[in-house]
Design an enzyme around this catalytic site. Structure first.
Site, PDB file in Angstrom:
ATOM      1  CG  HIS A   1     -56.992  26.947  -1.428  1.00 45.84           C
ATOM      2  ND1 HIS A   1     -56.938  26.855  -0.329  1.00 45.84           N
ATOM      3  CD2 HIS A   1     -55.255  27.524  -1.334  1.00 45.84           C
ATOM      4  CE1 HIS A   1     -55.618  27.478   0.900  1.00 45.84           C
ATOM      5  NE2 HIS A   1     -54.352  28.183  -0.252  1.00 45.84           N
TER       6      HIS A   1
ATOM      7  CE  LYS B   1     -46.745  27.891   5.693  1.00 50.36           C
ATOM      8  NZ  LYS B   1     -48.310  28.113   4.922  1.00 50.36           N
TER       9      LYS B   1
ATOM     10  NE  ARG C   1     -53.670  35.265   0.646  1.00 45.77           N
ATOM     11  CZ  ARG C   1     -53.517  34.814   1.768  1.00 45.77           C
ATOM     12  NH1 ARG C   1     -54.302  34.091   2.179  1.00 45.77           N
ATOM     13  NH2 ARG C   1     -52.581  34.452   2.167  1.00 45.77           N
TER      14      ARG C   1
ATOM     15  CB  SER D   1     -55.015  27.338   5.180  1.00 42.29           C
ATOM     16  OG  SER D   1     -55.223  26.868   3.756  1.00 42.29           O
TER      17      SER D   1
HETATM   18  O1  PNS Z   1     -49.217  26.741   0.543  1.00 40.76           O
HETATM   19  P1  PNS Z   1     -48.036  27.458   1.174  1.00 40.76           P
HETATM   20  O2  PNS Z   1     -47.703  27.019   2.524  1.00 40.76           O
HETATM   21  O3  PNS Z   1     -47.798  29.106   0.891  1.00 40.76           O
HETATM   22  O4  PNS Z   1     -47.218  26.647   0.191  1.00 40.76           O
HETATM   23  C1  PNS Z   1     -45.624  26.852  -0.369  1.00 40.76           C
HETATM   24  C2  PNS Z   1     -44.647  26.177  -0.867  1.00 40.76           C
HETATM   25  C3  PNS Z   1     -45.407  24.713  -0.879  1.00 40.76           C
HETATM   26  C4  PNS Z   1     -44.879  26.629  -2.106  1.00 40.76           C
HETATM   27  C5  PNS Z   1     -43.498  26.598  -0.831  1.00 40.76           C
HETATM   28  O5  PNS Z   1     -43.045  25.910   0.903  1.00 40.76           O
HETATM   29  C6  PNS Z   1     -42.982  24.946  -1.946  1.00 40.76           C
HETATM   30  O6  PNS Z   1     -42.608  25.204  -3.146  1.00 40.76           O
HETATM   31  N1  PNS Z   1     -41.927  24.209  -0.654  1.00 40.76           N
HETATM   32  C7  PNS Z   1     -41.098  23.256  -1.724  1.00 40.76           C
HETATM   33  C8  PNS Z   1     -39.826  23.244  -0.957  1.00 40.76           C
HETATM   34  C9  PNS Z   1     -39.286  23.994  -1.835  1.00 40.76           C
HETATM   35  O7  PNS Z   1     -39.245  24.034  -3.271  1.00 40.76           O
HETATM   36  N2  PNS Z   1     -38.359  25.080  -1.228  1.00 40.76           N
HETATM   37  C10 PNS Z   1     -37.958  26.643  -2.312  1.00 40.76           C
HETATM   38  C11 PNS Z   1     -38.811  27.583  -3.348  1.00 40.76           C
HETATM   39  S1  PNS Z   1     -37.541  28.346  -2.299  1.00 40.76           S
END
Ligand code: PNS
Length: 171
Positions: A24, A48, A100, A138
């Site tokens: 990150h 999650k 990645r 993570s």
């Molecule tokens: O680190 P992660 O868990 O892969 O991040 C995922 C994240 C936070 C980028 C994604 O879950 C997100 O943007 N969530 C916010 C809700 C949202 O906007 N959902 C619609 C997007 S498809």
């Protein structure tokens, strides 16, 4: 360059960051070099499962890493709800995400497309981390640490301390 042609680009780097890894951090560094302002945004209502670290702890770990690295144009905050709404409220033009492996692309592509549908002017920028972090996540960090494995070269020092403080296994 004409002043009118110069554009200020603010980007959001969203994620769960439970916890922050050197992968990150590598992406934050790369992103901070190509945008004017980068906001690391921790999703506070992630579905999650139960996170290991509270949002407050995650903010502290990221803030300290940003300070140690001296990234002057990077800040950290939290958001909930739709990412596109948060980006709009922040006046951000772009979302930064790391890729990645191909499997990441499969996860990222629908999210990027959905975000584009919801907010057509918001661009998703994909960047690749340094090679040595291409397998770091993570989830893997937590799993290996819990089993007593050494993760000290894969996460910032404060994250190692905080993992230890959680009462999980030794490094
Ligand atoms: O680190 P992660 O868990 O892969 O991040 C995922 C994240 C936070 C980028 C994604 O879950 C997100 O943007 N969530 C916010 C809700 C949202 O906007 N959902 C619609 C997007 S498809």
């Amino acid at each position: 360059m004409l002043l009118a042609a110069m554009k200020y680009v603010k980007a959001i780097y969203p994620g769960t960051f439970d916890p922050l890894t050197n992968g990150h951090l590598d992406l934050i560094e790369r992103g901070s070099k190509i945008v004017d302002e980068l906001v690391v945004a921790i999703l506070s209502n992630a579905d999650k499962g139960t996170p290991l670290f509270t949002v407050g702890e995650r903010i502290e770990m990221i803030a300290e890493a940003i300070a140690v690295q001296g990234f002057a144009n990077v800040t950290v905050t939290t958001f909930d709800g739709l990412l596109v709404e948060f980006a709009r409220a922040q006046g951000a033009k772009a979302v930064l995400r790391g890729i990645r492996a191909i499997s990441d692309y499969e996860y990222e592509f629908p999210m990027a497309m959905m975000n584009r549908r919801l907010s057509p002017n918001l661009e998703t920028l994909f960047m690749m981390p340094a090679e040595q972090y291409t397998y770091v996540s993570s989830r893997l960090i937590k799993g290996v640490f819990n089993l007593g494995g050494d993760v000290s070269e894969l996460v910032p020092p404060l994250v190692v301390q905080r993992l230890k403080a959680k009462g999980t296994r030794k490094i």
